[in-house]
Enzyme design. Structure first.
Site, mmCIF file in Angstrom:
data_model
loop_
_atom_site.group_PDB
_atom_site.id
_atom_site.type_symbol
_atom_site.label_atom_id
_atom_site.label_comp_id
_atom_site.label_asym_id
_atom_site.label_seq_id
_atom_site.Cartn_x
_atom_site.Cartn_y
_atom_site.Cartn_z
ATOM 1 N N LYS A 73 0.894 -1.334 0.251
ATOM 2 C CA LYS A 73 -0.033 0.101 -0.108
ATOM 3 C C LYS A 73 0.743 1.098 0.219
ATOM 4 O O LYS A 73 1.836 1.102 0.696
ATOM 5 C CB LYS A 73 -0.955 -0.074 1.240
ATOM 6 C CG LYS A 73 -2.019 1.066 1.289
ATOM 7 C CD LYS A 73 -2.763 0.876 2.471
ATOM 8 C CE LYS A 73 -3.993 1.989 2.698
ATOM 9 N NZ LYS A 73 -4.719 1.741 4.092
ATOM 10 N N SER A 168 -9.394 1.674 3.369
ATOM 11 C CA SER A 168 -8.726 2.211 2.642
ATOM 12 C C SER A 168 -7.802 1.595 1.686
ATOM 13 O O SER A 168 -7.017 2.077 0.881
ATOM 14 C CB SER A 168 -7.942 3.466 3.281
ATOM 15 O OG SER A 168 -7.089 3.028 4.349
ATOM 16 N N SER A 192 -9.645 -0.742 7.726
ATOM 17 C CA SER A 192 -8.826 -0.665 6.263
ATOM 18 C C SER A 192 -8.243 -1.616 5.677
ATOM 19 O O SER A 192 -8.276 -1.497 4.430
ATOM 20 C CB SER A 192 -7.821 0.781 6.320
ATOM 21 O OG SER A 192 -8.709 1.882 6.678
#
Lengths: 521, 463
Positions: A73, A168, A192
């Site tokens: 990420k 997210s 997330s």
């Protein structure tokens, strides 16, 4: 397939690391419309793959992850590869160091394909609010979804029916789900990692706070953030966890105890287990589909002989509000370093230092980030501190104690839904603002962050729209082995279908044959 | 005229003497090339985390013990937020809620009426000692309308020592700070050199009438030496008294001391009160310290900070050293102050004692009058003295054995000062300064003189 099986294939020479890397990179290109990746490190990845291949030829692979393509990420620092947090503030920012977890992956020979897309600075539950645009859920392009949602008019509206990944860590979830890589790192502050895992039909593990180092993870809420692990099956999550967990002297919040990597048993005696069903998780807005799925799962355990009881976590209703106060306060603090002076975006404003700060921050941050900063600063004002921040900390303690009580009364694992429903179409999702969506979507996942507990979302079934539904298991602190053992058992029972991706026609070779549970290699 | 009671408190920042910074591994060094001692954490690169430096904790514990404080076995770190170019993270990590040490005291001596022979001991309460980060340095380049930022100092460990408003004038403030400096230097927890910014003092000053509540206080900053501290405080007291007597009011503000003009000037760039939005530092667990009683059985002292272990190893503090000097050598208390005030002078003195038969009470005169005045005149530190303690001891031995007169000794000392490598004996021989003690020889000389001056001798004998 996961790292374990692919690793075997690499070791036995059935596929070379370089070829594997090429195929994954090609897949990344072919799935570009998903917008899962922000940066693709092609050259570096190829070099890493070459090194791995050399090691395999010598019969000296570094470990199970050697030569395995992974994604990270874009809020983890990666030396030499841009780290943007999907924000204008860090566009073009090349960090000089690797996050500890990234370094560990690289030390194991993993091949870093690139950085995945997210909500800006990890603030959001849709992966829709980053400067590089929203991430599309690969299931939007699956046969399963298309069968249940035949396009009314052709190409015109086809593009508007795609669903979100959740967030997210949507980019990481999509990357794993669409077979571009075998594992990905996400982060989890309020859900997330688990939320997009549920929406994308992959396993999303949130480890116990303090188990995995946060050094190099650009923080959202320091007291709740953890690196998250996304894989296609529970065994893979355990493997990756084994390589990442452990004390890091660079992170003073990691525990000192030595971590022992574990293998998950193939079978367990379910009768010894006590599963708790927290009644407060029957929240308004929970879709009937998920309610049913949840009940069915509880029955599954009951029928196998486990003790399944209803429990109460009475302070659950307060957790969203509490989270909002603590999260925004920490955000306001953590974002204070982005002033345009040392790194990142600097506005072309020379009137005064103050005006430079203000313009830089207005240009660099999106509305979501700025909104949280303003809220957070409000709560931290002297006259508000006791009533908001301190109060929220107290409520946080009560929420954590709820779990302590329940786990202390003989419950081994809690079983809850991960999300309120299946993934929403993008055009529906954006009808409400980020704050509203976050408040809605975090409700089932966020208490685990408050309490620092380990939790995992496991794909359970497809919704009537043909989209993944996940269920969440929450375990005792630092009892990831038990948590994942139960999760693995559940995974075996439900036999979640493999995504039948339609639009990606090329490179559909045997390596990508979707046989998660087969290890007959 | 109603009398005024001045009230002075101090906030002192002492840079911790350590190899690396408080929360990162970059080096601590004075006057290094700009931005050459900056780690990723110091530059606030996103994702970096603080790691507490053990040595800094020990320094703070030592200092707390030396100042008779209670050491908090559990203390916390907090973030203090404000935006400034030399504060990369936008916040300073400090200890606002529960600092490492509280409720101590510092004893110091002041002279009455400037007479060193009349010293009085005073005490000032130490409110607390807290660990915190130093900021970087900003250099304002007005010609190019820019500010240059050097982060070498950013993150260096500081001990903030807060002294309660128990002092009443510049002299007391200066004496208290001087004593603190000596203590810190003795402990080694800080080199405390004000000129190098290792010790920074802010004074809080107010005045009130006896029996009435304390007046509004001002904070005086930019004080660069102990001498200036006394001046700044006294000036501010006077200024406030005059202001109030003329019917004016005192603003709760920050004022800068201008050493050239010898006055304090309002720093009006701080509009309104700053809200620092304090918040606990989430990346650092509470700081737990142990003592002999609470130390867990299996832990060795390398893994934890043990207050008792540190206490046992504290060196003699200045007050103890002074008392010992007085007792051991029979010198006056004010002598002991001067000995300790000059770096290395006490050791020099004791070394001379070791190598000479002359009594300490006589040696001290040579140290404090002759040696010290020469050192001051040539602006030399004791360690750079061309006259070593052994050389001086040799000289004093000659004097003690009456081989030379005291005036001759002073001449020899002057010669020694040239540092030409000659021993006192060599100089004495060279300049023929030996005292004649042979009775017969003396009689011969006297006779010779008298023979040369017959008339005068005759005149004397008539009388």
């Amino acid at each position: 397939q996961g790292p374990l099986q692919v690793s075997a294939a690499l070791r036995e020479g059935r596929v070379g690391a370089v070829e594997l890397c090429q195929r994954c990179l090609a897949r990344v290109r072919d799935t570009g419309f998903l917008n899962a990746y922000i940066s693709v490190a092609e050259d570096a990845a190829r070099r890493q793959a070459e090194e791995a291949e050399k090691r395999y030829r010598r019969g000296q692979p570094l470990g199970v992850l050697d030569g395995i393509p992974v994604a990270v990420k874009d809020n983890f620092n990666t030396a030499g590869v841009e780290t943007t947090c999907a924000s204008n503030m860090l566009k073009g920012y090349i960090s000089p160091y690797n996050a500890t977890v990234v370094q560990k992956l690289l030390d194991q020979g993993a091949v870093l394909l690139g950085k995945t897309n997210l909500d800006e600075f990890a603030m959001g539950s849709g992966s829709t609010d980053g400067v590089f645009g929203p991430v599309r859920n690969p299931w939007s392009y699956s046969r399963q979804y298309k069968e249940k949602n035949p396009s009314k008019s052709h190409s015109e509206n086809e593009d508007s029916e795609w669903v979100i990944t959740g967030g997210s860590s949507g980019g990481s979830a999509a990357a794993v789900s669409s077979f571009t890589c075998f594992a990905a790192l996400g982060s989890d502050t309020g859900g997330s990692t688990r939320n997009p895992a549920a929406h994308c039909g992959v396993v999303g593990l949130k480890p116990t706070y303090g188990l995995i180092s946060r050094h190099g993870l650009i923080p959202l809420v320091n007291s709740m953030d953890v690196p998250g692990i996304l894989t296609r099956c529970v065994d893979d999550a355990a493997v990756v966890l084994g390589l990442l967990a452990g004390h890091d002297p660079k992170d003073s919040t990691t525990i000192q105890d030595t971590f022992k990597p574990f293998e998950l048993p193939d079978s367990i005696d379910i009768r010894k287990l006590c599963i708790g069903i927290p009644k407060e998780y029957h929240v308004p807005g929970l879709s009937s589909e998920i309610q049913t799925l949840w009940s069915k799962a509880a029955d599954l355990f009951k029928d196998a002989g486990a003790k399944v009881i209803e429990v109460s976590l009475p302070h659950t209703p307060y957790s969203i509000v509490c989270y909002h106060v603590l999260c925004t306060a920490e955000v306001a603090s953590n974002m204070a370093r982005f002033d345009g002076l040392e790194y990142g975006h600097r506005a072309d404003m020379k009137q005064s230092t103050e005006s430079m700060y203000a313009t830089t921050r207005r240009e660099g941050f999106n509305d979501v980030v700025r909104g949280r900063i303003l809220s957070g600063n409000y709560f931290l004002l002297k006259e508000n501190y006791d009533n908001y921040f301190v109060k929220a900390q107290k409520v946080r303690r009560l929420i954590a104690n709820d779990f302590v009580k329940v786990f202390g009364s003989g419950v081994d694992i809690l079983l809850t839904p991960t999300t309120l429903s299946d993934a929403a179409p993008y055009v529906e999702f954006i009808k409400e603002d980020n704050r509203t969506r976050s408040a809605q979507d975090d409700i089932l996942t966020q208490a685990a962050n408050m309490a620092g507990l380990p939790a995992v979302s496991v794909p359970a079934a497809l919704s009537k729209r043909g989209l993944p539904l996940g269920l969440q298991f929450i375990g005792h602190s630092f009892q990831e082995k038990q948590l994942l053992t139960v999760a693995k058992w559940f995974e075996k029972q439900v036999k979640f279908p493999v995504i039948q991706l339609e639009d990606v026609k090329r490179h559909d070779c045997s390596v990508f044959q979707h046989q998660k549970s087969v290890s007959s290699l | 005229l109603a009398s005024w009671v001045p009230v002075v408190g101090l906030e002192i920042h002492a840079q911790i003497s350590s190899n690396s910074k408080l929360f990162s591994g970059s080096q601590v060094q004075f006057a290094a090339p700009p931005n050459s001692l900056v780690s990723f954490f110091d530059a606030s690169l996103p994702g970096t985390l603080p790691v507490l430096n053990r040595r800094c904790v020990e320094a703070a514990v030592m200092t707390g013990l030396a100042l008779n404080c209670s050491i908090n076995k559990k203390s916390f770190f907090d973030r203090k937020h404000y935006f400034y170019a030399d504060l990369p993270a936008g916040y300073q990590i400090t200890q606002q809620r529960v600092p490492i040490a509280v409720n101590g005291s510092l004893s110091y001596s002041v002279c009455i009426d400037n007479k060193m022979s009349q010293m009085v001991t005073k005490t000032v309460r130490i409110k607390q000692i807290q660990l915190e980060q130093d900021s970087g340095k900003s250099l304002h380049d007005d010609t190019r309308s820019q500010t240059l930022v050097d982060l070498n100092r950013a993150g260096v460990g500081l001990m903030e020592v807060v002294m309660e408003p128990d002092m009443c004038c510049g002299e007391e403030a200066a004496a208290a700070v001087r004593e603190l400096q000596l203590i810190l230097q003795t402990l080694g927890s800080s080199q405390a050199i004000m000129a190098e910014g290792q010790l920074r003092v802010d004074a809080n000053v107010s005045v009130h009438h006896p029996g009435e509540p304390y007046g509004v206080r001002t904070e005086v900053k930019n004080i660069n030496s102990v001498r200036f501290l006394a001046k700044a405080v006294d000036y501010e007291i006077q200024r406030q008294i005059e202001e109030l007597e003329n019917g004016g009011t005192i603003l709760n503000e920050t004022r800068a001391f201008d050493s050239k003009l010898g006055c304090t000037i309002s720093m009006r760039d701080k509009e309104g009160k700053q809200d620092y939005r304090f918040m606990p530092e989430p990346n650092l667990p509470p700081l737990i310290l142990y003592d002999a009683k609470t130390l867990p059985a299996n832990m060795n002292h390398q893994q934890v900070v043990n207050i008792d272990w540190i206490r046992e190893r504290l060196p003699d503090l200045p007050s103890v050293k002074r008392a010992k000097l007085v007792e051991l050598y029979g010198i006056l208390p004010e002598h002991s102050f001067t000995l300790l005030n000059e770096d290395g002078l006490a050791e020099y003195f004791e070394n001379v004692i070791k190598h000479t038969q002359m009594k300490p009470k006589k040696v001290i005169g040579w140290i404090l009058k002759d040696l010290l005045s020469y050192l001051k005149e040539h602006a030399l530190a004791v360690k750079d003295s061309p006259v070593s303690s052994v050389l001086l001891a040799d000289l004093l031995n000659l004097l003690e054995r009456k081989e030379i007169s005291s005036s001759a000794a002073k001449q020899v000392f002057e010669e020694l000062w040239k540092g030409e490598g000659k021993t006192p004996l060599e100089i004495v021989k060279e300049k023929q300064l030996e005292l004649l003690r042979d009775q017969e020889e003396l009689e011969q000389i006297c006779q010779a003189v008298m023979d040369r001056q017959e008339d005068e001798v005759g005149a004397c004998m008539l009388w």
